[in-house]
Scaffold this active site. Structure first.
Site, short mmCIF file in Angstrom:
data_model
loop_
_atom_site.label_atom_id
_atom_site.label_comp_id
_atom_site.label_asym_id
_atom_site.label_seq_id
_atom_site.Cartn_x
_atom_site.Cartn_y
_atom_site.Cartn_z
N CYS A 65 0.88 -1.17 0.00
CA CYS A 65 0.00 0.00 0.00
C CYS A 65 0.92 1.22 0.00
O CYS A 65 2.12 1.08 -0.20
CB CYS A 65 -1.00 -0.01 1.16
N HIS A 98 14.33 -15.17 11.47
CA HIS A 98 13.96 -15.14 12.89
C HIS A 98 12.47 -15.30 13.14
O HIS A 98 12.09 -15.80 14.20
CB HIS A 98 14.42 -13.83 13.52
#
Length: 145
Positions: A65, A98
């Site tokens: 966006c 991670h």
């Protein structure tokens, strides 16, 4: 890899550029819209993308966006999604290593095409590290753990 991509009107040009580039790279890309630059609401497209990830219709997602913030919030409303808002490749790689992110979010007004491609490359080529991160990632989808 099956990749779903969605945006709002502010990011339609970046979406088109990335979708074609990913197809040229050999990926199966599902463009979830919008199809024109007419004004739309980013939550509608964030939810569509989240549904594609949650259902297994896509392995990874790219949410775009103007800032990347709104659509990333919409995607993350679905517990099956881990959308990471990034603006450079190291964050994209760490989101995978991670956090096992399955959706990459970027802002078209903040990230140029070349930087967006570098982020997508890092996102798609980095594996989840597992180990000490696995339990934490599990808690993202199941907070009661």
């Amino acid at each position: 890899m099956k990749i779903a991509i969605a945006s709002d009107h502010a990011a339609i040009d970046l979406k088109a550029e990335l979708a074609q580039w990913l197809r040229d790279e050999g990926h199966d890309v599902a463009d979830l819209g919008p199809a024109t630059a007419d004004r739309v609401d980013y939550p509608d497209y964030g939810y569509k993308l989240a549904t594609a990830i949650a259902s297994g219709d896509a392995e990874r997602g790219i949410a775009l966006c103007g800032s990347g913030i709104g659509i990333s919030i919409a995607v993350n409303r679905n517990p099956a999604c881990r959308a990471a808002l990034v603006g450079e490749p190291l964050s994209a790689a760490l989101s995978r290593e991670h956090n096992d992110a399955n959706v990459l979010a970027m802002g078209a007004r903040l990230t140029g095409v070349d930087m967006a491609k570098a982020c997508v490359t890092a996102f798609l080529t980095t594996e989840f590290g597992g180990g000490r991160h696995a339990g934490r990632v599990e808690k993202l989808s199941h907070p009661a753990l």
